[in-house]
Design an enzyme around this catalytic site. Structure first.
Site, PDB file in Angstrom:
ATOM      1  N   GLU A 148       0.821  -1.212   0.000  1.00 27.94           N
ATOM      2  CA  GLU A 148       0.000   0.000   0.000  1.00 27.94           C
ATOM      3  C   GLU A 148       0.861   1.272   0.000  1.00 27.94           C
ATOM      4  O   GLU A 148       0.593   2.222  -0.717  1.00 27.94           O
ATOM      5  CB  GLU A 148      -0.929  -0.006   1.219  1.00 27.94           C
ATOM      6  CG  GLU A 148      -1.863   1.164   1.266  1.00 27.94           C
ATOM      7  CD  GLU A 148      -3.326   0.771   1.258  1.00 27.94           C
ATOM      8  OE1 GLU A 148      -3.657  -0.415   1.336  1.00 27.94           O
ATOM      9  OE2 GLU A 148      -4.145   1.693   1.170  1.00 27.94           O
TER      10      GLU A 148
ATOM     11  N   ASP B   7      -4.519  -1.160   9.412  1.00 28.33           N
ATOM     12  CA  ASP B   7      -5.502  -1.950   8.663  1.00 28.33           C
ATOM     13  C   ASP B   7      -4.970  -3.338   8.341  1.00 28.33           C
ATOM     14  O   ASP B   7      -5.667  -4.344   8.468  1.00 28.33           O
ATOM     15  CB  ASP B   7      -5.879  -1.236   7.357  1.00 28.33           C
ATOM     16  CG  ASP B   7      -6.444   0.152   7.627  1.00 28.33           C
ATOM     17  OD1 ASP B   7      -6.828   0.424   8.772  1.00 28.33           O
ATOM     18  OD2 ASP B   7      -6.483   0.955   6.676  1.00 28.33           O
TER      19      ASP B   7
END
Ligand code: GLA
Length: 386
Positions: A160, A172
């Site tokens: 990410e 997350d």
């Protein structure tokens, strides 16, 4: 969901055997925007997430399909590159994970995959982290790389930040990779270190309030907040104390450095410092199963993210206020990065239906839009589905 990915997989890629995996999305009870500031967060993996049907290939081709997204991606490994490109859309997440396996573990084989989700996409419930984590556990299983869950989370996180280019923290991916049914993850992001704290579904339920407002500004707004926090940290290091993370300062430090702080830095730092105190108090309340006290911290957190961190919007403010006005609601706040998407409310079991009616009516009256509602349960961590 499993039937849908299985049927699509056979249509697209033929009937030879394939394997199926799942990784959960998450809600975050407290610790808004603390992960990249070295603070504590309280996410919980939910019983919704991303499902994947996958088969390894001997050549370096990667073919990706989604039941929910239109783009179909066929790429050669040699063309994956170092960064995603706009035309890759959602496929940037799995390709980023594959890129990590290639860089770190020398993986060269490609794969065929079909994804499907039962989380609202891009709404603050971490569908992107779930795509990354499900891809990572699947590649780990297919190639027997035997990574630990923490390594899975870190690899997913690098996909990410490095490949997709969002400067997010680790929450997350850790929440998805380390999720456990019936437990909240208390993650100290500075370590990282973590522990699991029980969540009692007989005493409290999580109602998701979906404003349906798209989070158009989420990526740029998010990266801007990361930069603003770095500026605030720099001022505090020079004018208060030299600590390694912004979340480790306290309100006395803010008072000491106040005259040196521009208004934006002061507001961002105040949110981070007070949110850290709320998260610690919330973790204590959670251990005591004191959902009244926990709920109060959620509502305070929402105000701070709205006023000091400025990542809320009218829709999120209205929907959380309407929820808090209802009987049986312990507290509510936006979840995820903000800028639209979903909020969560902690509700007494049995109260959700009336809350939904009252909040739905208030929201429709104000915005002319039907909000979405979903009662989420804590769910298991990621794994293969047999
Ligand atoms: C997004 C990011 C997380 C975290 C939250 C805000 O979900 O991906 O890393 O920063 O926002 O708490």
């Amino acid at each position: 969901m499993l039937d849908a990915i299985g049927a699509r997989f056979r249509t697209e890629f033929g009937g030879a055997p394939f394997r199926r995996f799942f990784a959960p999305g998450r809600i975050n009870l407290l610790g808004a925007h603390l992960d990249y500031n070295g603070g504590d967060v309280l996410p919980m993996a939910v019983d919704r997430g991303i499902y994947l049907a996958i088969r390894a290939r001997d050549d370096g081709r990667i073919r990706l399909r989604s039941v929910d997204q239109p783009q179909a991606i066929d790429v050669a490994a040699a063309d994956v590159g170092e960064r995603t490109r706009p035309e890759l859309a959602w496929a940037g997440y799995p390709l980023g994970v594959w890129h990590g396996f290639q860089q770190q573990l020398g993986l060269s084989a490609g794969f065929d995959a079909v994804y499907a989700g039962d989380l609202p996409m891009a709404s603050g419930l971490s569908s992107s982290a779930a795509i990354e984590v499900v891809t990572a556990i699947a590649l780990d299983a297919l190639h027997q790389t035997r990574l630990e869950r923490q390594q899975i989370a870190l690899l997913a996180h690098r996909a990410e930040t490095g490949f997709v280019g969002v400067r997010c923290g680790i929450m997350d991916q850790f929440a998805s990779a380390l999720g456990r049914a019936g437990q909240v993850l208390l993650l100290h992001c500075a370590g990282p270190r973590w522990e699991h704290v029980p969540f009692d579904p007989a005493a409290c339920e999580v109602l998701v309030l979906d404003t349906k407002k798209p989070r158009h500004l989420a990526k740029s707004g998010f990266n801007e907040r990361v930069a603003q926090c770095a500026t605030a940290h720099e001022i505090l290091r020079t004018h208060a104390r030299d600590l390694p993370h912004l979340a480790l300062y306290d309100e006395n430090d803010l008072a000491t450095a106040r005259s040196a702080m521009d208004p934006v830095s002061l507001r961002r730092a105040r949110h981070v410092v007070t949110e850290m105190a709320r998260t610690r108090a919330g973790a204590v309340a959670l251990r005591r199963h004191d959902y009244e006290a926990l709920g109060k911290k959620l509502s305070e957190s929402h105000r701070s993210t709205a006023v000091d961190y400025e990542v809320s919007c009218d829709e999120l403010d209205v929907i959380t206020a309407a929820a808090c006005a209802c009987e049986g609601v312990f507290g509510a706040r936006l979840t995820g990065a903000g800028f639209g998407g979903c909020a969560i409310a902690l509700v007494r079991p049995g109260a959700a239906e009336l809350v939904q009616q009252a909040v739905g009516a208030a929201f429709r009256q104000r915005f002319g839009v039907d909000a979405g509602f979903d009662l989420l349960r804590s769910g298991p961590g990621p794994g293969e589905i047999f």
